[in-house]
Scaffold this active site. Structure first.
Site, short mmCIF file in Angstrom:
data_model
loop_
_atom_site.label_atom_id
_atom_site.label_comp_id
_atom_site.label_asym_id
_atom_site.label_seq_id
_atom_site.Cartn_x
_atom_site.Cartn_y
_atom_site.Cartn_z
N HIS A 183 0.73 -1.01 -0.17
CA HIS A 183 -0.03 0.09 0.12
C HIS A 183 0.68 1.34 -0.10
CE1 HIS A 183 -3.28 -2.83 1.16
NE2 HIS A 183 -2.36 -3.46 2.10
N SER A 313 15.63 19.94 -15.10
CA SER A 313 14.45 21.04 -15.24
C SER A 313 15.27 22.43 -15.80
CB SER A 313 13.83 21.17 -13.82
OG SER A 313 13.16 22.30 -13.75
#
Length: 508
Positions: A183, A313
């Site tokens: 999870h 970036s």
């Protein structure tokens, strides 16, 4: 008096003229290339061999080869085809006049007949027997099957190389403990190598599926307009044996062991489903692998390769974005989505065939193989350069290990004479106190310090380091890795040994 042109204006004008001349020169060189949409699958990503496999050059030279196979077989079985006609066709198998073919198609609105006429133009002696007895699907469908077969032959060694690189990675890190996640929450420990084996297991399934799909491919063969072979039975004056021999001979010349025994005008479009479903399934595998790597990159535990001058970036120079994995995920979704095309196409084929399959298949079949080719090449690049940061992994383990070790601490206390229920309660209270520090105060997990400070746990304090050794929490992970690689993975790679060390040139 006319105003004199100032020197700087003259130079600026000359510069403009020069730029215009260069622009016109570029346009002359590249024509309309930059004025038309170009699929990034070919112009940006795909390998040369896969791009060629679905090229017009490959397609239409294959058509000519199929006409040659048909003529040879018909000659061998007694039809009035001469050696000179066959030789003439063979001498022009690859010199296709694409401009003439395009002009013919614009008039005839029929691609096969356009190429029959183009081939006949350069083979005047053979013109009367080109395409003798055949229907358009003789060249169209059989060529598609050849391209599918050859596409698998390009993909399978690439998949083998990915499995090989990932196997080496799994073996190297078979014993390196790492947090497991369920999870996406910290769970019991596993190892870096064992996690890689989860990826490998799915890739091994994909390998077996692709191998099976490739081996199941058959040739459409020589079947005529609706699959009954009526035209060939007429050519051979009712001799059924010669019709069967013709089908077998052409099938073998095309490199297939078997032809489909029954077809309509086309081979069953379920074949396309079978091929593309396994490619889509491999896309799902690769999407999962690359998503896992992206999640681990966020934790700074594992990263894909990153070149020295690579920019992550344009705004944030510190970033190291997982662009290769992101590309794989992006294209894998496209590969999965393409499966809808053959599913729908097969479901709407009326009776012996309808032509509403053609335009769709021109896109869905090549794009599936081109996309699979791209993501395998990219994944090979990733798996050859995965970077692991053991110290970061260790820090994350130590942050969570105190909670995970509670059961081991309880067992050690019981062995030392303690009461299981009393120990459980002690641990429960201390764990909640430590959790409060972590969640509400932003501090480190201090459960171990609390255990060490509590006199109740004095009997086991001398053994605490052994109890908390991460390697005692990984179970049989290293042994599982070794056996899995030895028994299931390595044997799967045997057929590709000669191609396993090939490096790829990845266009990024």
């Amino acid at each position: 008096m006319p105003t004199a042109v100032k020197p700087h204006r003259r130079r600026r004008g000359e510069a403009c003229c020069l730029r215009l001349a260069i622009h016109m020169s570029v346009m002359d060189t590249f024509g309309d290339e930059f004025n038309k949409y170009r699929s990034p699958l070919v112009s940006r990503y795909a390998s040369k061999e896969m791009a060629y496999n679905f090229s017009d050059r490959k397609k239409f030279t294959t058509w000519r080869k199929l006409w040659i196979y048909l003529a040879k077989a018909e000659k061998a079985l007694g039809l009035p085809v001469t050696e000179a006609q066959v030789a003439e066709m063979e001498s022009h198998a690859e010199d296709i006049d694409f401009a003439m073919a395009a002009e013919e198609e614009s008039k005839l609105r029929h691609d096969v007949m356009a190429h029959v006429h183009t081939f006949a133009h350069c083979c005047p002696t053979a013109a009367p027997i080109i395409h003798l007895g055949a229907t358009s699907c003789y060249v169209g469908d059989n060529t598609d099957l050849i391209m599918l077969r050859d596409g698998f032959d390009i993909l399978l060694p690439k998949l083998a190389r990915v499995i090989d690189r990932l196997s080496n990675f799994a073996e190297k890190y078979a014993g390196l403990p790492t947090l497991g996640f369920t999870h996406y929450q910290p769970a019991q420990l596993t190892t870096v190598g064992k996690r890689a084996c989860l990826w490998l297991q799915d890739l091994a399934m994909d390998m077996r599926n692709l191998q099976r799909a490739r081996e199941d491919l058959r040739f459409r063969g020589v079947k005529g307009t609706t699959g009954t072979q009526a035209s060939f039975l007429q050519l051979f004056q009712g001799d059924h044996d010669k019709v069967e021999d013709l089908d077998r001979m052409v099938t073998e010349m095309a490199g297939f062991k078997k032809a489909y025994m029954v077809t309509g005008q086309t081979y069953s479009r379920k074949v396309d489903i079978d091929c593309l479903s396994h490619l889509a399934s491999m896309g799902a595998t690769i999407h999962k692998i690359c998503t896992d790597i992206r999640l681990l990159a966020n934790l700074k535990e594992i990263e894909e390769p990153f070149e020295k001058e690579q920019i992550g970036s344009s705004a944030m120079p510190y970033k190291r974005n997982p662009m290769r994995c992101e590309r794989c995920c992006s294209l894998a979704r496209h590969l999965i989505a393409l499966l809808a095309d053959p599913l729908q196409t097969a479901s709407v084929q009326w009776l012996e065939r309808t032509l509403d399959d053609s335009a769709n298949r021109r896109i869905s079949l090549p794009e599936s193989f081109l996309t699979a080719d791209i993501i395998l090449s990219t994944l090979q690049n990733i798996t050859e350069g995965l970077v692991v940061y053991p110290k970061v992994i260790e820090r994350h383990i130590l942050h969570e290990l105190p909670f995970m070790a509670t059961e081991n601490i309880i067992m050690a206390m019981v062995k030392a004479g303690g009461n299981r229920q009393d120990c459980h309660e002690k641990i429960r209270v201390l764990s909640q106190q430590a959790a409060t520090v972590v969640k509400h105060e932003g501090g480190d997990n201090d459960l171990l310090a609390r255990v060490q400070a509590d006199p109740y746990f004095a009997p086991i304090l001398g053994h605490l380091d052994n109890i908390l050794d991460p390697k005692t929490f990984i179970g049989r992970a290293p042994q599982q890795v070794a056996r899995f690689l030895s028994e299931e993975v390595r044997p799967l790679l045997e057929p590709y040994k000669a191609e396993i060390d090939v490096k790829i040139e990845l266009e990024l």
